[in-house]
Design a protein around this motif. Sequence first.
Motif, PDB file in Angstrom:
ATOM      1  N   VAL A 105     -63.536  -7.768 -27.566  1.00 29.68           N
ATOM      2  CA  VAL A 105     -63.282  -9.198 -27.330  1.00 29.68           C
ATOM      3  C   VAL A 105     -64.544  -9.884 -26.814  1.00 29.68           C
ATOM      4  N   THR A 106     -65.252  -9.204 -25.915  1.00 29.37           N
ATOM      5  CA  THR A 106     -66.351  -9.850 -25.182  1.00 29.37           C
ATOM      6  C   THR A 106     -67.712  -9.558 -25.789  1.00 29.37           C
ATOM      7  N   ALA A 107     -67.746  -8.755 -26.853  1.00 31.75           N
ATOM      8  CA  ALA A 107     -69.004  -8.304 -27.455  1.00 31.75           C
ATOM      9  C   ALA A 107     -69.863  -7.621 -26.395  1.00 31.75           C
ATOM     10  N   GLY A 108     -69.191  -7.034 -25.392  1.00 31.80           N
ATOM     11  CA  GLY A 108     -69.891  -6.266 -24.362  1.00 31.80           C
ATOM     12  C   GLY A 108     -70.738  -7.112 -23.426  1.00 31.80           C
ATOM     13  N   LEU A 109     -70.456  -8.416 -23.332  1.00 33.12           N
ATOM     14  CA  LEU A 109     -71.307  -9.311 -22.531  1.00 33.12           C
ATOM     15  C   LEU A 109     -71.124  -9.180 -21.019  1.00 33.12           C
ATOM     16  N   GLY A 110     -69.977  -8.639 -20.571  1.00 33.73           N
ATOM     17  CA  GLY A 110     -69.721  -8.588 -19.127  1.00 33.73           C
ATOM     18  C   GLY A 110     -69.013  -9.837 -18.613  1.00 33.73           C
ATOM     19  N   THR A 111     -68.798 -10.785 -19.508  1.00 35.06           N
ATOM     20  CA  THR A 111     -68.048 -12.000 -19.145  1.00 35.06           C
ATOM     21  C   THR A 111     -66.961 -12.204 -20.193  1.00 35.06           C
ATOM     22  N   VAL A 112     -65.974 -13.021 -19.824  1.00 31.93           N
ATOM     23  CA  VAL A 112     -64.910 -13.336 -20.784  1.00 31.93           C
ATOM     24  C   VAL A 112     -64.634 -14.843 -20.731  1.00 31.93           C
ATOM     25  N   ALA A 113     -64.319 -15.395 -21.894  1.00 31.67           N
ATOM     26  CA  ALA A 113     -64.025 -16.825 -22.014  1.00 31.67           C
ATOM     27  C   ALA A 113     -62.504 -16.993 -21.941  1.00 31.67           C
ATOM     28  N   VAL A 114     -62.028 -17.836 -21.015  1.00 29.60           N
ATOM     29  CA  VAL A 114     -60.595 -17.971 -20.764  1.00 29.60           C
ATOM     30  C   VAL A 114     -60.143 -19.414 -20.982  1.00 29.60           C
ATOM     31  N   ARG A 115     -59.056 -19.558 -21.729  1.00 29.11           N
ATOM     32  CA  ARG A 115     -58.545 -20.904 -22.022  1.00 29.11           C
ATOM     33  C   ARG A 115     -57.023 -20.904 -21.948  1.00 29.11           C
ATOM     34  N   CYS A 116     -56.472 -22.006 -21.465  1.00 32.14           N
ATOM     35  CA  CYS A 116     -55.020 -22.159 -21.329  1.00 32.14           C
ATOM     36  C   CYS A 116     -54.615 -23.387 -22.141  1.00 32.14           C
ATOM     37  N   PRO A 117     -54.160 -23.196 -23.378  1.00 29.79           N
ATOM     38  CA  PRO A 117     -53.891 -24.353 -24.253  1.00 29.79           C
ATOM     39  C   PRO A 117     -52.683 -25.160 -23.810  1.00 29.79           C
ATOM     40  N   SER A 118     -52.705 -26.445 -24.104  1.00 27.49           N
ATOM     41  CA  SER A 118     -51.584 -27.323 -23.748  1.00 27.49           C
ATOM     42  C   SER A 118     -50.589 -27.477 -24.891  1.00 27.49           C
ATOM     43  N   ASP A 119     -50.987 -27.109 -26.110  1.00 29.57           N
ATOM     44  CA  ASP A 119     -50.078 -27.260 -27.251  1.00 29.57           C
ATOM     45  C   ASP A 119     -48.796 -26.445 -26.981  1.00 29.57           C
ATOM     46  N   PRO A 120     -47.619 -27.058 -27.133  1.00 26.03           N
ATOM     47  CA  PRO A 120     -46.379 -26.347 -26.795  1.00 26.03           C
ATOM     48  C   PRO A 120     -46.125 -25.115 -27.658  1.00 26.03           C
ATOM     49  N   VAL A 121     -46.525 -25.147 -28.932  1.00 26.72           N
ATOM     50  CA  VAL A 121     -46.323 -23.969 -29.792  1.00 26.72           C
ATOM     51  C   VAL A 121     -47.222 -22.829 -29.313  1.00 26.72           C
ATOM     52  N   ALA A 122     -48.481 -23.164 -29.023  1.00 25.91           N
ATOM     53  CA  ALA A 122     -49.411 -22.143 -28.521  1.00 25.91           C
ATOM     54  C   ALA A 122     -48.885 -21.565 -27.211  1.00 25.91           C
ATOM     55  N   HIS A 123     -48.446 -22.447 -26.324  1.00 25.68           N
ATOM     56  CA  HIS A 123     -47.944 -21.981 -25.028  1.00 25.68           C
ATOM     57  C   HIS A 123     -46.761 -21.038 -25.213  1.00 25.68           C
ATOM     58  N   ALA A 124     -45.808 -21.426 -26.066  1.00 25.26           N
ATOM     59  CA  ALA A 124     -44.609 -20.601 -26.276  1.00 25.26           C
ATOM     60  C   ALA A 124     -44.986 -19.243 -26.862  1.00 25.26           C
ATOM     61  N   LEU A 125     -45.949 -19.238 -27.785  1.00 26.35           N
ATOM     62  CA  LEU A 125     -46.365 -17.982 -28.415  1.00 26.35           C
ATOM     63  C   LEU A 125     -46.991 -17.033 -27.386  1.00 26.35           C
ATOM     64  N   ILE A 126     -47.898 -17.557 -26.566  1.00 21.90           N
ATOM     65  CA  ILE A 126     -48.586 -16.715 -25.583  1.00 21.90           C
ATOM     66  C   ILE A 126     -47.586 -16.200 -24.542  1.00 21.90           C
ATOM     67  N   ALA A 127     -46.696 -17.091 -24.099  1.00 21.30           N
ATOM     68  CA  ALA A 127     -45.699 -16.683 -23.098  1.00 21.30           C
ATOM     69  C   ALA A 127     -44.799 -15.593 -23.673  1.00 21.30           C
ATOM     70  N   ALA A 128     -44.390 -15.739 -24.942  1.00 22.94           N
ATOM     71  CA  ALA A 128     -43.506 -14.741 -25.560  1.00 22.94           C
ATOM     72  C   ALA A 128     -44.235 -13.418 -25.776  1.00 22.94           C
ATOM     73  N   ALA A 129     -45.545 -13.490 -26.074  1.00 24.43           N
ATOM     74  CA  ALA A 129     -46.320 -12.261 -26.321  1.00 24.43           C
ATOM     75  C   ALA A 129     -46.436 -11.435 -25.047  1.00 24.43           C
ATOM     76  N   GLY A 130     -46.507 -12.094 -23.900  1.00 19.43           N
ATOM     77  CA  GLY A 130     -46.628 -11.374 -22.635  1.00 19.43           C
ATOM     78  C   GLY A 130     -48.011 -10.786 -22.402  1.00 19.43           C
ATOM     79  N   VAL A 131     -48.939 -11.071 -23.309  1.00 16.80           N
ATOM     80  CA  VAL A 131     -50.348 -10.630 -23.168  1.00 16.80           C
ATOM     81  C   VAL A 131     -51.215 -11.836 -23.542  1.00 16.80           C
ATOM     82  N   PRO A 132     -52.459 -11.850 -23.072  1.00 20.96           N
ATOM     83  CA  PRO A 132     -53.329 -12.941 -23.523  1.00 20.96           C
ATOM     84  C   PRO A 132     -53.613 -12.775 -25.018  1.00 20.96           C
ATOM     85  N   ILE A 133     -53.845 -13.861 -25.695  1.00 19.67           N
ATOM     86  CA  ILE A 133     -54.127 -13.811 -27.137  1.00 19.67           C
ATOM     87  C   ILE A 133     -55.595 -14.176 -27.365  1.00 19.67           C
ATOM     88  N   ALA A 134     -56.333 -13.225 -27.936  1.00 24.74           N
ATOM     89  CA  ALA A 134     -57.730 -13.495 -28.285  1.00 24.74           C
ATOM     90  C   ALA A 134     -57.717 -14.261 -29.596  1.00 24.74           C
TER      91      ALA A 134
END
Length: 333
Positions: free
Chosen positions: A82-111
Amino acid sequence: MVFPTETVYGLGADATNADACRAIYTTKGRPSDNPLIIHIACPEDAERYAVTSSLFRKLADTFMPGPITVIMPVRDTIPASVTAGLGTVAVRCPSDPVAHALIAAAGVPIAAPSANLSGSPSPTCGAHVLADMNGRVDAILIGGACEVGLESTIVKLESDDTVTLLRPGGITPEEIEATGVHVRIADAVLGALREGERVLSPGMKYKHYAPRAPLTLLDGTPEQRADYVHAHADAGTAVLCCEEEMPLYRGIIAPQLLLSTGARDQVAYYAHRLFALLRETDLRGAKKSYAALPGTSGLELALYNRMIRAAAHRIIPLRSGASTEKVENEKGR
Ligand code: TXA
Ligand code: MG
């Protein structure tokens, strides 16, 4: 799986599953040294995957959920694919309701990177997604047209009160500064990467968003730009311009190749439409296109950043006193 967000459509996989994330790179044709953003359902989840700070919480309180991505040190819950071994990670919390519902249902972050094939404009509606991804992925969730239309603003946390802007987007530097956070703008946001320059965000070094019909940006008054187009246009020339400037091109540019960017002062509408317009130039058979060089304040900075890449840095200076160096550049390409 492809899913809508408020910025652009994403091509997602379980961010904790290294193999699933590797498949994203092959599906997109994306170089493996260009890391992915992880999408979370709520800002509090960030701590499980990244080392957060008070500055992160301040940005999250103000802008999340929404079109901002924050880069922080990564925890070992996220694989190196995911990180290409950079030692950092890019984190985003989308506001779109479909995206939110999908991520919440997955129970894991979605890359998820943008769901375009590498090199073409990011998809902002179902038709774009189908054009690029149909038959390449397990599932496509089609929502409406993406509200913002440009990818998220990316900031990297530096000290307690400073961030570096790596990619401008729907959240502007001015809005971030208004919360008392100092914003340093990475050189690559405004211009070409120079040979040997350190790349802070690997994605910045790749040619992006390029339509097949080469786009050239004109830096001048509406009249100077129209004069230039009159002198250089032929039957296959497209022009992207605001409603107010349309009359300057009627009779010169074929009606189907004269594409409106909305009213002059509606920057958010232009941003929302930009990638669709770039795809439209190709769909309508344009051989080359012209548009005005955007300004660099507020939301225009994001337009500027995407358009100089879409134009592969072909910018024609038309203002008096401007150097002719870049004009020569156009001839060379
Ligand atoms: O709006 C968005 O951000 C969309 C939607 C789907 O969320 N996603 C998106 O992803 O634009 P992508 O992969 O097309 O762009 C992510 C950018 C790339 O330029 C990548 O190099 C950069 O983020 N990036 C990711 N992780 C990074 C990291 N740890 N350090 C620096 N840059 C990073
Ligand atoms: Mg992308």
